[in-house]
Design an enzyme around this catalytic site. Structure first.
Site, PDB file in Angstrom:
ATOM      1  N   SER A 156      -2.647   4.044   0.841  1.00  0.00           N
ATOM      2  CA  SER A 156      -1.319   3.063   0.942  1.00  0.00           C
ATOM      3  C   SER A 156      -1.353   2.405   2.262  1.00  0.00           C
ATOM      4  O   SER A 156      -1.973   1.758   2.760  1.00  0.00           O
ATOM      5  CB  SER A 156      -0.350   3.906   0.672  1.00  0.00           C
ATOM      6  OG  SER A 156       0.808   3.418   0.420  1.00  0.00           O
TER       7      SER A 156
ATOM      8  N   HIS B 124      -3.486   0.418  -3.475  1.00  0.00           N
ATOM      9  CA  HIS B 124      -2.672   0.392  -5.055  1.00  0.00           C
ATOM     10  C   HIS B 124      -1.353  -0.595  -4.448  1.00  0.00           C
ATOM     11  O   HIS B 124      -1.009  -1.007  -3.376  1.00  0.00           O
ATOM     12  CB  HIS B 124      -2.017   1.788  -5.194  1.00  0.00           C
ATOM     13  CG  HIS B 124      -1.306   2.418  -4.382  1.00  0.00           C
ATOM     14  ND1 HIS B 124      -0.118   2.120  -4.231  1.00  0.00           N
ATOM     15  CD2 HIS B 124      -1.514   3.397  -3.512  1.00  0.00           C
ATOM     16  CE1 HIS B 124       0.604   2.915  -3.240  1.00  0.00           C
ATOM     17  NE2 HIS B 124      -0.511   3.825  -2.794  1.00  0.00           N
TER      18      HIS B 124
END
Length: 246
Positions: free
Chosen positions: A124, A147
């Site tokens: 992330s 993501h």
């Protein structure tokens, strides 16, 4: 044993106990025994582990990296005459977007040579931090999950919310593309990929693939990271000497 000797021995025990408590407090707060200005090495090691904690405090049971602790350290590293290079070791699940970007920006704008090393995982918002250095390494077994940005808590279902999310995602994407060799098209392709993650959109990139995609510069561990950092320090010193001569 005289009263004076007993008193002196007691004072030494109290002093030793106080020093141990101070060291333990330092480890709990900063994850290390010494602050940057006290180090005897010309290379400072900064660890980013667990969750990157931002404006909200996470539960005590969570392993976190607090950005309000890292920022003063980075300022001290920049100002220190003894520290000539920074090694950042990452094993993080991500966390607060703005805190992660703030740390990444500070690392990328240091005037001193920097190297990042991804161990275990760097997911992330940890990805911008991993690519913020002058040169990045990843071990073969490490993973990086790419993501889209997520929101927790109450979300207002209006177009402005989605515009805000899109702008925040663009900030992350632009930083990663600018500080690595990956293209914007490939990064977005990995970020919006379906089928790679069981219950999410995105891609889990393992060691060699991170290098193949241009996200990380090279496969390597601690030894290679230190060798590269010393090379960058020598190069930096050479340029500084040339400027002084001119």
């Amino acid at each position: 044993m005289s009263d004076e000797e007993l008193e002196k021995e007691l004072e030494e025990e109290v002093k030793h106990s106080s020093e141990q408590n101070a060291i333990l407090n330092q480890i709990q707060k900063l994850g290390q025994m010494k602050a940057p200005e006290q180090t005897v090495s010309n290379i400072h090691c900064l660890t980013i582990i667990g969750q990157v904690e931002g404006h909200l405090a996470l539960p005590p049971k969570n392993k976190t990296t607090k950005y309000e602790h890292l920022i003063p350290q980075l300022v001290a590293i920049e100002q220190s005459e003894q520290i000539e290079g920074l090694l950042v070791i990452l094993n993080t699940v991500g966390g607060d977007v703005e805190a992660g970007l703030a740390i990444a920006e500070m690392i990328s704008t240091l005037s001193k040579p920097t190297v990042t090393l991804v161990m275990g995982g760097c997911h992330s918002i940890g990805i911008p931090i991993a690519v913020a250095s002058d040169f990045s390494f990843i071990v073969e077994s490490a993973a990086m999950t790419i993501h889209p940005v997520r929101l927790t808590g109450m979300v207002i279902g209006v177009p402005q919310t989605f515009e805000y999310l899109e702008k925040m995602q663009d900030r992350i994407t632009n930083f990663v593309v600018k500080h690595s060799k990956i293209t914007e098209e490939r990064y977005k392709e990995l970020m919006y990929s379906r089928g790679n993650l069981t219950r999410d959109i995105g891609t889990n990139v393992i060691g060699e693939d991170a290098v193949k995609y241009g996200l990380i510069d090279q496969i390597g561990g601690l030894g290679k990271s230190l060798i590269k950092l010393n090379e960058l320090i020598a190069l930096y010193k050479g340029k500084s000497d040339e400027q002084v001569v001119q």
